[in-house]
Each structure stands twice: as C-alpha cells, then as structure tokens.
Design a protein around this motif. Sequence first.
Motif, PDB file in Angstrom:
ATOM      1  N   UNK A   1       0.869  -1.175   0.000  1.00 47.62           N
ATOM      2  CA  UNK A   1       0.000   0.000   0.000  1.00 47.62           C
ATOM      3  C   UNK A   1       0.909   1.229   0.000  1.00 47.62           C
ATOM      4  N   UNK A   2       0.544   2.219  -0.809  1.00 45.68           N
ATOM      5  CA  UNK A   2       1.300   3.455  -0.867  1.00 45.68           C
ATOM      6  C   UNK A   2       0.412   4.609  -0.429  1.00 45.68           C
ATOM      7  N   UNK A   3       0.959   5.418   0.464  1.00 47.51           N
ATOM      8  CA  UNK A   3       0.212   6.547   1.009  1.00 47.51           C
ATOM      9  C   UNK A   3       0.950   7.853   0.732  1.00 47.51           C
ATOM     10  N   UNK A   4       0.191   8.808   0.272  1.00 46.43           N
ATOM     11  CA  UNK A   4       0.695  10.158   0.064  1.00 46.43           C
ATOM     12  C   UNK A   4       0.353  10.971   1.311  1.00 46.43           C
ATOM     13  N   UNK A   5       1.273  11.857   1.727  1.00 44.96           N
ATOM     14  CA  UNK A   5       1.026  12.619   2.954  1.00 44.96           C
ATOM     15  C   UNK A   5       1.687  13.987   2.882  1.00 44.96           C
ATOM     16  N   UNK A   6       0.906  15.043   2.701  1.00 43.91           N
ATOM     17  CA  UNK A   6       1.475  16.377   2.862  1.00 43.91           C
ATOM     18  C   UNK A   6       1.557  16.701   4.346  1.00 43.91           C
ATOM     19  N   UNK A   7       2.558  17.497   4.709  1.00 47.32           N
ATOM     20  CA  UNK A   7       2.716  17.810   6.115  1.00 47.32           C
ATOM     21  C   UNK A   7       3.266  19.198   6.311  1.00 47.32           C
ATOM     22  N   UNK A   8       2.800  19.859   7.333  1.00 50.01           N
ATOM     23  CA  UNK A   8       3.289  21.188   7.659  1.00 50.01           C
ATOM     24  C   UNK A   8       4.063  21.167   8.956  1.00 50.01           C
ATOM     25  N   UNK A   9       3.785  22.151   9.748  1.00 51.01           N
ATOM     26  CA  UNK A   9       4.577  22.308  10.961  1.00 51.01           C
ATOM     27  C   UNK A   9       4.246  21.297  12.038  1.00 51.01           C
ATOM     28  N   UNK A  10       3.053  20.775  12.033  1.00 52.83           N
ATOM     29  CA  UNK A  10       2.642  19.903  13.124  1.00 52.83           C
ATOM     30  C   UNK A  10       2.431  18.458  12.704  1.00 52.83           C
ATOM     31  N   UNK A  11       1.525  18.227  11.797  1.00 50.65           N
ATOM     32  CA  UNK A  11       1.113  16.858  11.539  1.00 50.65           C
ATOM     33  C   UNK A  11       1.041  16.558  10.055  1.00 50.65           C
ATOM     34  N   UNK A  12       1.058  15.282   9.750  1.00 48.64           N
ATOM     35  CA  UNK A  12       0.873  14.832   8.383  1.00 48.64           C
ATOM     36  C   UNK A  12      -0.540  14.297   8.220  1.00 48.64           C
ATOM     37  N   UNK A  13      -1.120  14.577   7.071  1.00 47.50           N
ATOM     38  CA  UNK A  13      -2.444  14.056   6.741  1.00 47.50           C
ATOM     39  C   UNK A  13      -2.262  13.046   5.615  1.00 47.50           C
TER      40      UNK A  13
END
Lengths: 112, 113
Positions: A89-101
């Motif tokens: 399974x491959x997951x894409x995750x953008x992330x900023x200063x705190x958490x990844x979605x």
Amino acid sequence: AQTVTQSQPEMSVQEAETVTLSCTYDTSESDYYLFWYKQPPSRQMILVIRQEAYKQQNATENRFSVNFQKAAKSFSLKISDSQLGDAAMYFCAPGGSEKLVFGKGTKLTVNP
Amino acid sequence: DVKVTQSSRYLVKRTGEKVFLECVQDMDHENMFWYRQDPGLGLRLIYFSYDVKMKEKGDIPEGYSVSREKKERFSLILESASTNQTSMYLCATRGAGRYSPLHFGNGTRLTVT
C-alpha cells in the motif's frame, strides 16, 4: 486544513515496468513538505521519498521519483523497473509544521 | 535508526473494557502520534503530543484519550472499548523541523468483541 486524494484505490504493474501513482492535495500552509510512504504486508510503514514544496526540482530516490506540480497541488510517485518487493500500500502525505495528513492509499500489485 | 516499539502486535478485548496501547521510542523525538488505520479510509489521526504532558486532538479523538508522562512513552487509552474501535493502531514519532518524516511502529491490531 489539509485534504489528500489518491484517486486510484488499486493499481497493478508488470515486473520491470514503470507505474505512476497519483496524489492531489489541498493545504492552507505556505511552507510544507510532501511524503510518500509504503506499507508492505508486514505492515511496517516505510518512508519512500519526500519533497520540499518550495523546491522546484523533483525528488529522486533510486527507482522512485516524484512529479511535483505545486500550482496544481499534485504529487505523483513514479516507480521505475518495478520489483516484486514493491508490492504494498502506498500513502501520500502532505505535512506542515505539526502533523501529516494521509490519503486513503493505493494498493500496488506487481505481477511477475 | 529510530526505533518505535508498540507493546502488542495483536490484542483482543471485550466491549466495555479499558484498553491501554503503549508506544515507546528511543530517539528523543518531541512529537508523537497515534493513528488509526482502516481499509478504504487510510490513516486517521487520533491524538498527538509535541511535549511531555502536552496533547492535541487529531481528527477522530472521540472515545480515546492519551497520556504522555515521559518523553519516550505515549499511551493511547480506550476508556470503554466498543466494537467500532476494532482497528489497526499505529504509533509514530517525528523529530523537530518541517522536513522530518514520521517513523512508525509495527502497529497493534485491536479486536473488540
């Protein structure tokens, strides 16, 4: 708020061929990073590749590369010379200063 | 290498039980996270913590609480387990800095009967 869309629930590829997994996202942050994770059947989540949003050059890690289109908020993963061990399974995750979605994932099958 | 250890790989509990899922990391990371993974839904953030005794709600905190008494340990608590909490639970850590990736444990598959 961040949202992530992986429009391909499942993909398959022949061994040694190339496959591209798509990911689009939305974020309100101006400075962020993007990640692709792989989860094989053993279920350990492994980082595949990461991209800094302010860099125009696409990231590359061996057989894995990304096509990052910032204006379109698109972050696709290309796997070249696919191997049986790429099945996961491959997951894409953008992330900023705190958490990844995380996106909902794409299941990749590699056919011998 | 970062090591993130989840105390149980598989867990079976009864409805109404209080359940503790433990996560320990050895890399002195400030940030720790609990995700829930369900087929077709991806990973959803339950709670996270950026320091000892600090906690923040994620996207689906209802029915859960957390505890972080020491920097290396982050516990997820199900006060009264229900069948809809049957799932895979993943703990992760993250170092300081926006470029830092998440490092995951092996996951705990919880079944509530």
